[in-house]
Scaffold this active site. Structure first.
Site, PDB file in Angstrom:
ATOM      1  N   HIS A   1      69.193  21.428 -38.106  1.00 54.54           N
ATOM      2  CA  HIS A   1      70.563  21.886 -37.882  1.00 54.54           C
ATOM      3  C   HIS A   1      71.538  20.794 -38.331  1.00 54.54           C
ATOM      4  CE1 HIS A   1      74.196  23.048 -35.449  1.00 54.54           C
ATOM      5  NE2 HIS A   1      73.841  24.224 -35.913  1.00 54.54           N
TER       6      HIS A   1
ATOM      7  N   LYS B   1      81.873  18.322 -34.460  1.00 53.42           N
ATOM      8  CA  LYS B   1      81.111  17.900 -33.276  1.00 53.42           C
ATOM      9  C   LYS B   1      81.303  16.400 -33.108  1.00 53.42           C
ATOM     10  CE  LYS B   1      78.103  21.812 -33.791  1.00 53.42           C
ATOM     11  NZ  LYS B   1      78.890  22.537 -34.834  1.00 53.42           N
TER      12      LYS B   1
ATOM     13  N   HIS C   1      84.165  23.712 -36.116  1.00 53.26           N
ATOM     14  CA  HIS C   1      82.786  23.314 -36.317  1.00 53.26           C
ATOM     15  C   HIS C   1      82.543  21.859 -35.946  1.00 53.26           C
ATOM     16  CE1 HIS C   1      79.298  24.120 -39.223  1.00 53.26           C
ATOM     17  NE2 HIS C   1      79.182  24.883 -38.170  1.00 53.26           N
TER      18      HIS C   1
ATOM     19  N   LYS D   1      73.380  18.291 -41.035  1.00 52.79           N
ATOM     20  CA  LYS D   1      73.906  18.484 -42.388  1.00 52.79           C
ATOM     21  C   LYS D   1      74.133  17.116 -42.991  1.00 52.79           C
ATOM     22  CE  LYS D   1      75.493  22.191 -39.973  1.00 52.79           C
ATOM     23  NZ  LYS D   1      74.818  22.430 -38.675  1.00 52.79           N
TER      24      LYS D   1
HETATM   25  O1  LIG Z   1      79.946  30.000 -42.129  1.00 49.12           O
HETATM   26  C1  LIG Z   1      79.374  30.827 -42.860  1.00 49.12           C
HETATM   27  O2  LIG Z   1      79.753  31.101 -43.987  1.00 49.12           O
HETATM   28  C2  LIG Z   1      78.154  31.598 -42.337  1.00 49.12           C
HETATM   29  C3  LIG Z   1      78.144  31.672 -40.837  1.00 49.12           C
HETATM   30  C4  LIG Z   1      77.860  30.289 -40.254  1.00 49.12           C
HETATM   31  O3  LIG Z   1      77.351  29.417 -40.896  1.00 49.12           O
HETATM   32  N1  LIG Z   1      78.229  30.085 -38.966  1.00 49.12           N
HETATM   33  C5  LIG Z   1      77.971  28.929 -38.214  1.00 49.12           C
HETATM   34  C6  LIG Z   1      78.653  28.844 -37.028  1.00 49.12           C
HETATM   35  C7  LIG Z   1      78.446  27.769 -36.190  1.00 49.12           C
HETATM   36  C8  LIG Z   1      77.551  26.761 -36.521  1.00 49.12           C
HETATM   37  C9  LIG Z   1      77.338  25.646 -35.561  1.00 49.12           C
HETATM   38  O4  LIG Z   1      76.188  25.456 -35.126  1.00 49.12           O
HETATM   39  O5  LIG Z   1      78.306  24.944 -35.221  1.00 49.12           O
HETATM   40  C10 LIG Z   1      76.873  26.814 -37.722  1.00 49.12           C
HETATM   41  C11 LIG Z   1      75.942  25.708 -38.135  1.00 49.12           C
HETATM   42  O6  LIG Z   1      76.197  24.555 -37.742  1.00 49.12           O
HETATM   43  O7  LIG Z   1      74.965  25.972 -38.835  1.00 49.12           O
HETATM   44  C12 LIG Z   1      77.069  27.903 -38.597  1.00 49.12           C
END
Ligand SMILES: O=C(O)CCC(=O)Nc1ccc(C(=O)O)c(C(=O)O)c1
Length: 464
Positions: A348, A119, A117, A350
């Site tokens: 998007h 970045k 995840h 956090k």
């Molecule tokens: O993880 C969980 O329990 C639920 C599924 C999930 O959240 N997947 C996910 C995947 C990639 C990204 C991203 O954009 O890198 C993001 C994000 O950043 O919101 C969220």
């Protein structure tokens, strides 16, 4: 000033916190001209003359990414660090075939449901090394009309003599190298050497990273919410100052958090976030927890956004997960960013913070890739002897003392306050006080059709 300034000027004038949002198409100019950057801005020559770059991310559109570089830099060596396995990895490799200057490095993901995840960008210039830690995927949609967060380091100059460590008071260099070491990837070695070779004494944020594993003993407090707990118990606010200062979590996805709030959210996660100087002992003994406010887009925040329901495509909260945790909804507040002109730019980003009741001060602030999930922040196992983390995450923690403040720093989401303030004011991405869900609001769920009310474009949402 009226004459067009370079991106480097934008970065220079938005110091010392160096925390930007992404530019958003179709909002008022003033909200993009201060404290906002595009990827082209970040990669522009005014920021430095590139020699090589490295991107850590989850999603990559290589054609688009290469086009964000200045013409003169489009052939320079580029390493992409990803977490794709199997067919997805084959697709990455096929895409990279078209770009001889692009190499790939796959991050090992040995624990199920983990994602890469993180970045982050390493930008190696002729004059030094810059590090960018952010929240946007390397796809056009993530940089078009969303709210994303970007922390931009200064250009770290090369170390002059090898006896210098080039470490900062926040341990930035050591922590970043410890994070990279966890990949155990030969292809990262050149970049580990670049980091070793640069003087990072000017880094004024702490690294908060997560790497997959079952972390025990001395490693237990190196990652996730226990790393944050460790830093806050050593360098966090005085307990007396923040006694009734609320915690705010703000994120774009939520994992499965258990049968009630005390299963993980309050007893483990919020307990770490509410740590204070000297409190790592006290904290365990039934100390009362601060108010917890969770900013998560409502269905209407998405429906009425610049992208309409499609904006919810990057807010993957599943009704299957949500239906197991109805106890979470009372914590929710809407996404509201009038000060930054981004109430309709789907978040998007956090971020996590602890702020004063009147919303003018913060004791600390984090921008990170980590959503509200055990996979990202870690979950204690084996009677608290190990912290299990599934995903790679990375964020930076802003503390008052790194910016010349004793106990807290001024914050505001109003850009005019931020630029005119006498004292350096931290640019919040969202408005304080927060706005709780109104009657009839519900959280956005990516997998629930919306046919009752049309979105910005008069459309319905029929999940893919
Ligand atoms: O993880 C969980 O329990 C639920 C599924 C999930 O959240 N997947 C996910 C995947 C990639 C990204 C991203 O954009 O890198 C993001 C994000 O950043 O919101 C969220």
């Amino acid at each position: 000033s009226s004459q067009l300034r370079s991106p480097a000027d934008f970065v220079e004038t938005f110091q010392p916190f160096s925390f930007f949002l992404t530019k958003v198409k179709d909002i008022k100019t003033q909200y993009n001209s201060i404290g906002a950057l595009s990827l082209k801005d970040i990669l522009s020559e005014s920021m430095g003359k590139l020699k090589a770059s490295c991107h850590f991310n989850f999603m990559f559109d290589m054609d688009w990414l290469v086009k964000q570089y200045p013409d003169s830099a489009r052939q320079l060596p580029m390493l992409l660090v990803h977490g794709d396995q199997g067919r997805a990895e084959l697709n990455m490799k096929a895409d990279a075939q078209n770009f001889p200057h692009i190499s790939l490095c796959r991050a090992p993901l040995d624990i199920p449901y983990g994602t890469h995840h993180t970045k982050m960008m390493f930008l190696l210039y002729t004059t030094g090394l810059r590090i960018v830690i952010h929240t946007a995927n390397l796809i056009p949609n993530d940089w078009h009309q969303k709210t994303q967060g970007i922390w931009v380091s200064p250009i770290f100059p090369p170390l002059t003599n090898s006896s210098e460590k080039g470490e900062s008071p926040t341990g930035f260099k050591t922590d970043l190298l410890q994070y990279l070491a966890a990949y155990r990837a030969a292809k990262l070695a050149p970049w580990e050497r670049h980091i070793q070779a640069h003087n990072m004494t000017a880094a004024n944020v702490h690294i908060i990273g997560s790497v997959p594993g079952r972390h025990t003993l001395s490693n237990k407090h190196s990652w996730g919410h226990l790393k944050l707990k460790k830093i806050l118990s050593e360098r966090g606010p005085e307990p007396t100052l923040v006694k009734n200062w609320p915690l705010v979590g703000q994120f774009s996805s939520i994992g499965s958090l258990g049968p009630d709030k005390d299963a993980w959210l309050t007893s483990e996660w919020a307990r770490s976030l509410s740590s204070c100087k000297g409190s790592s002992m006290m904290q365990g003994i039934g100390a009362s927890l601060p108010k917890l406010d969770l900013i998560f887009p409502s269905k209407d925040n998405i429906r009425l956004s610049l992208e309409g329901y499609n904006g919810g495509g990057c807010v993957p909260y599943s009704i299957k997960t949500a239906s197991k945790q109805p106890w979470l909804t009372p914590f929710f507040s809407q996404w509201k960013s009038e000060g930054r002109g981004r109430s309709k730019a789907v978040p998007h980003i956090k971020t996590y913070t602890r702020h004063s009741p009147d919303g003018t001060q913060a004791a600390w602030f984090i921008v990170t890739s980590a959503n509200l999930s055990k996979a990202a922040w870690g979950a204690l196992e084996k009677k608290g002897s190990q912290l299990m983390i599934r995903s790679y995450e990375l964020g930076v923690l802003v503390l008052p003392q790194s910016f010349g403040y004793k106990t807290s720093f001024p914050v505001s989401s109003r850009v005019e306050d931020i630029v005119e303030a006498e004292k350096a004011t931290f640019p919040l991405p969202y408005d304080l006080p927060t706005t709780t869900y109104i009657r009839g609001d519900r959280p956005w769920f990516i997998d629930v059709p919306c046919v009752d009310l049309p979105d910005t474009f008069g459309l319905n949402w029929c999940p893919p």
